[in-house]
Motif scaffolding. Structure first.
Motif, PDB file in Angstrom:
ATOM      1  N   ALA A 224       0.769  -1.358   0.064  1.00 60.22           N
ATOM      2  CA  ALA A 224      -0.087   0.074   0.062  1.00 60.22           C
ATOM      3  C   ALA A 224       1.097   1.182  -0.055  1.00 60.22           C
ATOM      4  N   GLY A 225       2.251   1.118   0.077  1.00 59.39           N
ATOM      5  CA  GLY A 225       3.192   2.161  -0.024  1.00 59.39           C
ATOM      6  C   GLY A 225       3.449   2.840   1.201  1.00 59.39           C
ATOM      7  N   ASN A 226       3.175   2.115   2.637  1.00 60.88           N
ATOM      8  CA  ASN A 226       2.890   2.583   3.542  1.00 60.88           C
ATOM      9  C   ASN A 226       4.185   2.211   4.531  1.00 60.88           C
ATOM     10  N   LEU A 227       4.839   2.902   5.523  1.00 62.46           N
ATOM     11  CA  LEU A 227       5.828   2.371   6.320  1.00 62.46           C
ATOM     12  C   LEU A 227       5.200   1.446   7.188  1.00 62.46           C
ATOM     13  N   VAL A 228       6.086   0.214   7.493  1.00 62.04           N
ATOM     14  CA  VAL A 228       5.687  -0.866   8.431  1.00 62.04           C
ATOM     15  C   VAL A 228       5.897  -0.620   9.793  1.00 62.04           C
ATOM     16  N   PRO A 229       4.580  -0.787  10.608  1.00 62.56           N
ATOM     17  CA  PRO A 229       4.541  -0.203  12.006  1.00 62.56           C
ATOM     18  C   PRO A 229       5.740  -0.907  12.799  1.00 62.56           C
ATOM     19  N   ASP A 230       6.147  -0.085  13.899  1.00 60.34           N
ATOM     20  CA  ASP A 230       6.981  -0.573  14.721  1.00 60.34           C
ATOM     21  C   ASP A 230       6.762  -1.769  15.424  1.00 60.34           C
ATOM     22  N   GLU A 231       5.405  -1.885  15.556  1.00 58.29           N
ATOM     23  CA  GLU A 231       5.289  -3.424  16.390  1.00 58.29           C
ATOM     24  C   GLU A 231       5.711  -4.800  15.499  1.00 58.29           C
ATOM     25  N   VAL A 232       5.249  -4.311  14.058  1.00 59.47           N
ATOM     26  CA  VAL A 232       5.652  -5.565  13.162  1.00 59.47           C
ATOM     27  C   VAL A 232       7.156  -5.845  13.168  1.00 59.47           C
ATOM     28  N   THR A 233       7.865  -4.756  13.003  1.00 57.56           N
ATOM     29  CA  THR A 233       9.401  -4.854  13.055  1.00 57.56           C
ATOM     30  C   THR A 233       9.899  -5.519  14.218  1.00 57.56           C
ATOM     31  N   ILE A 234       9.303  -5.030  15.247  1.00 60.31           N
ATOM     32  CA  ILE A 234       9.845  -5.655  16.843  1.00 60.31           C
ATOM     33  C   ILE A 234       9.551  -6.961  16.785  1.00 60.31           C
ATOM     34  N   GLY A 235       8.280  -7.374  16.267  1.00 56.06           N
ATOM     35  CA  GLY A 235       7.727  -8.795  16.413  1.00 56.06           C
ATOM     36  C   GLY A 235       8.761  -9.620  15.620  1.00 56.06           C
ATOM     37  N   MET A 236       9.363  -9.278  14.327  1.00 56.35           N
ATOM     38  CA  MET A 236      10.020 -10.103  13.671  1.00 56.35           C
ATOM     39  C   MET A 236      11.440 -10.180  14.414  1.00 56.35           C
ATOM     40  N   ALA A 237      11.954  -9.070  14.838  1.00 52.05           N
ATOM     41  CA  ALA A 237      13.375  -9.043  15.391  1.00 52.05           C
ATOM     42  C   ALA A 237      13.253  -9.942  16.727  1.00 52.05           C
ATOM     43  N   LYS A 238      12.299  -9.840  17.469  1.00 53.27           N
ATOM     44  CA  LYS A 238      12.011 -10.663  18.559  1.00 53.27           C
ATOM     45  C   LYS A 238      12.015 -12.125  18.384  1.00 53.27           C
ATOM     46  N   ASP A 239      11.302 -12.680  17.286  1.00 53.53           N
ATOM     47  CA  ASP A 239      11.398 -13.979  16.629  1.00 53.53           C
ATOM     48  C   ASP A 239      12.742 -14.343  16.520  1.00 53.53           C
ATOM     49  N   ARG A 240      13.597 -13.510  15.564  1.00 53.75           N
ATOM     50  CA  ARG A 240      14.745 -13.813  15.197  1.00 53.75           C
ATOM     51  C   ARG A 240      15.826 -14.126  16.281  1.00 53.75           C
ATOM     52  N   MET A 241      15.664 -13.114  17.178  1.00 57.04           N
ATOM     53  CA  MET A 241      16.719 -13.362  18.260  1.00 57.04           C
ATOM     54  C   MET A 241      16.361 -14.327  19.348  1.00 57.04           C
ATOM     55  N   GLU A 242      15.020 -14.887  18.878  1.00 52.35           N
ATOM     56  CA  GLU A 242      14.839 -16.203  19.979  1.00 52.35           C
ATOM     57  C   GLU A 242      15.327 -17.607  19.208  1.00 52.35           C
ATOM     58  N   GLN A 243      15.954 -17.531  18.074  1.00 51.80           N
ATOM     59  CA  GLN A 243      16.521 -18.576  17.348  1.00 51.80           C
ATOM     60  C   GLN A 243      17.725 -19.027  18.143  1.00 51.80           C
ATOM     61  N   PRO A 244      18.195 -20.487  18.077  1.00 54.22           N
ATOM     62  CA  PRO A 244      19.125 -21.149  18.704  1.00 54.22           C
ATOM     63  C   PRO A 244      20.268 -20.565  18.239  1.00 54.22           C
ATOM     64  N   ASP A 245      20.709 -20.064  17.056  1.00 52.33           N
ATOM     65  CA  ASP A 245      22.121 -19.483  16.736  1.00 52.33           C
ATOM     66  C   ASP A 245      22.234 -18.063  17.414  1.00 52.33           C
ATOM     67  N   ALA A 246      21.349 -17.338  17.912  1.00 56.95           N
ATOM     68  CA  ALA A 246      21.355 -16.027  18.511  1.00 56.95           C
ATOM     69  C   ALA A 246      21.545 -16.193  19.925  1.00 56.95           C
ATOM     70  N   VAL A 247      21.503 -17.353  20.686  1.00 57.13           N
ATOM     71  CA  VAL A 247      21.475 -17.356  22.207  1.00 57.13           C
ATOM     72  C   VAL A 247      22.464 -16.817  22.701  1.00 57.13           C
ATOM     73  N   ASN A 248      23.732 -16.912  22.161  1.00 53.44           N
ATOM     74  CA  ASN A 248      25.053 -16.412  22.720  1.00 53.44           C
ATOM     75  C   ASN A 248      25.464 -15.097  22.168  1.00 53.44           C
ATOM     76  N   GLY A 249      24.479 -14.538  21.486  1.00 56.02           N
ATOM     77  CA  GLY A 249      24.792 -12.986  21.040  1.00 56.02           C
ATOM     78  C   GLY A 249      24.250 -12.876  19.432  1.00 56.02           C
ATOM     79  N   PHE A 250      24.202 -11.611  19.203  1.00 55.87           N
ATOM     80  CA  PHE A 250      23.763 -11.193  17.678  1.00 55.87           C
ATOM     81  C   PHE A 250      24.352  -9.918  17.515  1.00 55.87           C
ATOM     82  N   LEU A 251      24.181  -9.568  16.044  1.00 55.84           N
ATOM     83  CA  LEU A 251      24.531  -8.095  15.795  1.00 55.84           C
ATOM     84  C   LEU A 251      23.409  -7.585  14.912  1.00 55.84           C
ATOM     85  N   LEU A 252      22.820  -6.513  15.520  1.00 54.48           N
ATOM     86  CA  LEU A 252      21.651  -5.982  14.822  1.00 54.48           C
ATOM     87  C   LEU A 252      21.994  -4.963  14.068  1.00 54.48           C
TER      88      LEU A 252
END
Length: 216
Positions: A55-83
């Protein structure tokens, strides 16, 4: 080690993120990759993001935050990550703090890549892309083709993308200064910011960053 990478467009964040993540043995989590993965996999968050983007709109913060949360909970990110690209504003930074606090974790550093504005404009506005293959990238100053306007690899025409024009770059910088730069002060109040110059060869900047990061 848990690191947030910040810097203006053209600072080389993507390149540095890949090198640093490899050197530190942690996953590189970029906003662009998060969006592409969620959309291609058809996740609920991906569907929401696609609807806003279509629709040509910005993705709301809560959607981006949700994606980031899911990714940081993956096993390979247990010991750290670079955002890289997240958080992009203070409200996202606050949400990240809350996420980490809930898990009993915290950031180790916020790496600020510093580049003069004129250099940013020079880097981006000087890029020339091959019409046949966008992976073939040249630069009017730093990586000149053998023949002006012609790709060395396939002979295709080199052109400047619309979003690489000087006017567009300066508008992108204005958005960075108004939306993303305030997170640097936010993190400075927590004593997390490490600022390094992003000028010079890629390996020089990587070495500078590795030397400036706190030891685990």
């Amino acid at each position: 080690m848990r690191i947030v990478l910040v810097g203006p467009p053209g600072a080389g964040k993507g390149t540095q993120a890949a090198f640093l993540a490899k050197n530190l043995g942690i996953p590189h989590i970029s906003t662009g990759d998060l969006f592409r993965a969620n959309i291609s996999q058809g996740t609920e968050l991906g569907k929401q993001a696609k609807a806003y983007m279509d629709a040509g709109n910005l993705v709301p913060d809560e959607v981006t935050i949700g994606m980031a949360k899911d990714r940081m909970e993956q096993p390979d990110a247990v010991n750290g990550f670079l955002l890289d690209g997240f958080p992009r504003n203070v409200s996202q930074a606050e949400a990240l703090d809350e996420m980490l606090k809930t898990e009993g974790m915290k950031l180790d550093a916020v790496l600020d890549l510093e580049v003069p504005e004129d250099e940013v404009v020079k880097r981006i506005a000087g890029r020339r892309i091959c019409r046949n293959d966008s992976a073939h990238v040249f630069h009017v100053t730093y990586k000149q083709p053998k023949s002006e306007g012609v790709c060395d690899v396939c002979g295709g025409e080199l052109y400047q993308r619309d979003d690489d024009s000087e006017d567009t770059v300066r508008k992108r910088l204005e958005v960075y200064h108004s939306q993303t730069e305030p997170i640097i002060d936010y993190y400075k109040s927590q004593g997390l910011v490490v600022t390094i110059s992003a000028l010079g060869k890629v390996e020089e900047v990587t070495g500078r960053a590795m030397g400036a990061l706190p030891r685990p």
